[in-house]
Design a protein around this motif. Sequence first.
Motif, PDB file in Angstrom:
ATOM      1  N   VAL A  19       0.920  -1.223  -0.046  1.00  0.00           N
ATOM      2  CA  VAL A  19      -0.148   0.008   0.133  1.00  0.00           C
ATOM      3  C   VAL A  19       0.824   1.203   0.206  1.00  0.00           C
ATOM      4  O   VAL A  19       1.956   1.317   0.913  1.00  0.00           O
ATOM      5  CB  VAL A  19      -0.913  -0.074   1.091  1.00  0.00           C
ATOM      6  N   ASN A  20       0.350   2.340  -0.823  1.00  0.00           N
ATOM      7  CA  ASN A  20       1.359   3.623  -0.840  1.00  0.00           C
ATOM      8  C   ASN A  20       0.416   4.552  -0.497  1.00  0.00           C
ATOM      9  O   ASN A  20      -0.402   5.007  -1.361  1.00  0.00           O
ATOM     10  CB  ASN A  20       1.899   3.672  -2.360  1.00  0.00           C
ATOM     11  N   GLU A  35      -2.916   5.145  -2.658  1.00  0.00           N
ATOM     12  CA  GLU A  35      -3.962   6.175  -2.240  1.00  0.00           C
ATOM     13  C   GLU A  35      -4.719   7.072  -3.336  1.00  0.00           C
ATOM     14  O   GLU A  35      -4.096   7.426  -3.959  1.00  0.00           O
ATOM     15  CB  GLU A  35      -3.304   6.973  -0.996  1.00  0.00           C
ATOM     16  N   VAL A  52      -6.200   6.385   6.465  1.00  0.00           N
ATOM     17  CA  VAL A  52      -6.167   4.875   6.851  1.00  0.00           C
ATOM     18  C   VAL A  52      -7.255   4.212   6.606  1.00  0.00           C
ATOM     19  O   VAL A  52      -7.311   3.344   5.970  1.00  0.00           O
ATOM     20  CB  VAL A  52      -5.799   4.614   8.309  1.00  0.00           C
ATOM     21  N   LEU A  83       1.345  -6.794   4.815  1.00  0.00           N
ATOM     22  CA  LEU A  83       1.073  -5.575   4.310  1.00  0.00           C
ATOM     23  C   LEU A  83       2.242  -4.746   4.288  1.00  0.00           C
ATOM     24  O   LEU A  83       2.869  -4.439   5.477  1.00  0.00           O
ATOM     25  CB  LEU A  83       0.024  -4.662   4.762  1.00  0.00           C
ATOM     26  N   CYS A 118       3.856  -1.049   3.980  1.00  0.00           N
ATOM     27  CA  CYS A 118       3.077   0.252   3.716  1.00  0.00           C
ATOM     28  C   CYS A 118       4.389   1.169   3.571  1.00  0.00           C
ATOM     29  O   CYS A 118       5.091   1.335   4.146  1.00  0.00           O
ATOM     30  CB  CYS A 118       2.615   0.470   5.232  1.00  0.00           C
ATOM     31  N   TYR A 129       1.360   6.816  10.780  1.00  0.00           N
ATOM     32  CA  TYR A 129       2.090   5.537  11.354  1.00  0.00           C
ATOM     33  C   TYR A 129       1.135   4.811  12.282  1.00  0.00           C
ATOM     34  O   TYR A 129       0.722   3.932  12.591  1.00  0.00           O
ATOM     35  CB  TYR A 129       3.406   6.003  11.815  1.00  0.00           C
ATOM     36  N   TRP A 175      -2.252   3.701  11.142  1.00  0.00           N
ATOM     37  CA  TRP A 175      -2.281   2.639  10.517  1.00  0.00           C
ATOM     38  C   TRP A 175      -1.796   1.252  11.299  1.00  0.00           C
ATOM     39  O   TRP A 175      -2.552   0.145  10.893  1.00  0.00           O
ATOM     40  CB  TRP A 175      -0.959   2.737   9.390  1.00  0.00           C
ATOM     41  N   CYS A 177      -4.044  -2.088  11.542  1.00  0.00           N
ATOM     42  CA  CYS A 177      -3.656  -3.411  11.230  1.00  0.00           C
ATOM     43  C   CYS A 177      -3.590  -4.412  12.411  1.00  0.00           C
ATOM     44  O   CYS A 177      -4.087  -5.707  12.274  1.00  0.00           O
ATOM     45  CB  CYS A 177      -2.112  -3.385  10.422  1.00  0.00           C
ATOM     46  N   THR A 179       2.392  -6.104   9.900  1.00  0.00           N
ATOM     47  CA  THR A 179       2.771  -4.963   8.605  1.00  0.00           C
ATOM     48  C   THR A 179       4.261  -4.429   8.831  1.00  0.00           C
ATOM     49  O   THR A 179       4.625  -4.315   9.963  1.00  0.00           O
ATOM     50  CB  THR A 179       1.771  -3.672   8.652  1.00  0.00           C
ATOM     51  N   CYS A 189       6.216  -1.016   7.746  1.00  0.00           N
ATOM     52  CA  CYS A 189       6.547   0.615   7.295  1.00  0.00           C
ATOM     53  C   CYS A 189       7.823   0.969   6.797  1.00  0.00           C
ATOM     54  O   CYS A 189       8.792   0.493   7.295  1.00  0.00           O
ATOM     55  CB  CYS A 189       5.727   1.433   8.046  1.00  0.00           C
TER      56      CYS A 189
END
Length: 849
Positions: free
Chosen positions: A440-441, A475, A488, A506, A508, A519, A522, A526, A534, A536
């Motif tokens: 996911v971006n 996004e 989010v 995921l 991120c 952060y 998100w 999750c 996840t 990041c």
Amino acid sequence: MIECQNDYNGATMHNVLEILENIQNAIVALLYEDGTPIEAKGVGRRVLDMVHMLYNSEMGNKGFAYDGEKTLFTVGPLPGTKLEFPVVVENLSSNRTARGGIPEGVETKRSRRPPQSKSYIVKINYATKIPIQAIFKALQGQDSDQFHEAVRVLDILLRQHAAKQGCLLVRQCFFHNDPRNFISIGGGVLGCRGFHSSFRATQAGLSLNMDVTTTMIVRPGKVVDFLLENQNARSMREIDWVKAKRTLKSLRIKSFPSNQEHKIIGLSERSCGEQRFSLRQKSGGSPGETVEITVYNYYAKHHRIEVNQSYDYPCLDVGKPKRPVYIPLELCELLPLQRYTKALSNLQRASLVEKSRQKPQDRMKSLTDALKQSNYSADPVINSTGITISTTFTQVEGWILDPPKLKFGNGGDLLPRGGRWNFNNKTFVEPTQITCWAIVNFSARCDTNNLSRDLVRCSQAKGMRLDKPYKVIEERPEFRRAPPPVRVEKMFENIKRELPGPPYFLLCILPERKNSDIYGPWKRKCLVDFGIVTQCLAPAKVNDQYLTNLLLKINAKMGGMNSLLSVEYMHSIPLVSQTPTIIIGMDVSHGAPGRSDAPSIAAVVSSRKWPLVSRYRASVRSQSSRVEMIDGLFKPVAPGKDEGMIRELLEDFYQCTPKLKPDNIIIFRDGVSESQFNQVLNIELEQIMEACKFLDETWKPKFVVIVAQKTHHTKFFQTKSDYNVPPGTIIDSQVCHPKYNDFYLCAQNGPIGTTRPTHYHVLLDQIGFSADELQELVHSLSYVYQRSTNAISVVAPICYAHLAAAQMGQFIKFDDASDTTSNHSGSTSGGVNQLPRLHEKVCSSMFFC
């Protein structure tokens, strides 16, 4: 063996016991002439200095040490048990106020004496003799509950000496007003380099511990210039005055043309050109009628100063809440050496760390210069105690432990060199498989195709099976400026539409480096709502080394292991591999300075799958703000039901180890001072023992309790070397405690700056480790940190506890406590907002790694 110099200076104690035994304690009361107590800080030292100058003979010609508040110490008794002295002090900071909010400089009926003098009454009452004998008992290895009280007297001698030199005092740290000590870190904030100085009891005797330290101060100078720099504004029109009011409150300024000093209490409600006050005009020798006048017109008419720059902006209020006193901004300058206590930005923090670093030889020179500048030998009160302070570093001998051998995949072993290793041509010892995952971006500029391709390639080289991502989810542009929780939420709506089912993992991509606002929301979404692991990232430059470091975290979070200790793999750790043992790390994270509404976060991690010591899980709770002792270790809520953190971890150990209870429990505690050691044993250990008893009354495990201290002021330097001490350096003599079992360990490689050792205190050992066995275990636990290829400065369980507390602390939006939902017990405990439960899919994972 290694020969080191320690930044302790010996305090010679020849024939001083009899002198020190005569130190007495008196209580000081500082009153205005009408008998009301003085509440303002910083006045006491100037008043007591005047007492010493005027009434030295009445005080028996005795020097004294004053703590700046209510306590006075003298060597020998004063002439009487109750003394009282009237004092008039000139040139004290003035906060003269008048009704109606008049500017400073206006004469009022309250000005009965010259405006820069005040009368005080000083009352000194004898309290008690100080138990200095406690210091000598401690030096001889005897227990003494009064040691801290006694050594405080000697530390106050150092504080008073620094105060006489005009230093800023921050506990036992002293900062001179010398521009050579200032480093700019942006935002109108300076790092001010000073030194720490305090007495300690060691095996070598009473020692003076000195170290270089840095505090934050506001840049002195014009208030307007500070505000522009602090808010990164180009003109006064861009200044946020609500923020400016918070930043300026309680700072001290000098005003012109009066040249008086004041403390800021706020800002005027209206601009300088509109803010009015009542001015009583003089008619001959008596007061005349009262007229309304603006602050701007008052300065133009009575001082012939046109404050045009401040005309459209608020004035500083330096009066009292019900009696404001207004001064235009451009006529005010911030005084030097004022602490900046607000939280630093990420850029400021990074700049401070970078600019504060000193190589070992530079640090030694700074300490030598600080000792010379302090010139303790010239202080008559210190001299009257009979103590002399050496001007050389203490010589100590240290030992270097061999690094532990590490186990990698495919039977590969490696002996780290210089506290480091790498994964070149090596695979993870327990690689994971990740099949259904996505990227996911959040609007970051990133080539996701290259990123995913290179990540899959690097994972294969490390033995992981990482399939191609099912989807790259971008996004939508219309949500880029929405609040983080909304962004989010919208992203998860996209995930549900784009993916056939819940993803296993995921990746991120965040738009900002460091702490992105996305952060916390998100991670919470999750880990709490969906139970999705996840990772990041905010990539600036992606290469194979970056991707390998990323895979270290991903593999550990997903249940794999990157490396193991060879002795761990072969089940040959003394006293740990032979008996079921759980290793626990505990830490408490506090909110930013000044945030009394932010609860503290307590985290406890524990080892899993004995006889392994490299795999951990965490239990995290919130508790009252600024409370250091963990109160959620044992929480019986009903007969047979305990919702404490320890029960959760012990049950996990029982489930993932073949139905075994740990016979040994090794506890590492971070973040407590020496004065809190008894609380660790009497409060926290007691809770842990109660939790064990609650699970099984017949179960009586053995405990080891070790406190790790990183925030101390002890450094070691190699003799005749420009380099830091080697990784694995142990110091366990001379500068350690005269009685208790403690040692210093530099496990890490220190290529930059001066290495800070970790000070380990063994408070309890029921298992029966030898000194060598315990030091080897602690050293080895610095090599099991799964997200790094370096030995770390403190054992991994403590680092993991710190990470877990920091990450789950992001879940709560403290600015609005009403947003907090879901807690462990279904309600708040004592008004503290509880953290949400992690989803059952991830609660046992190393989500914090």
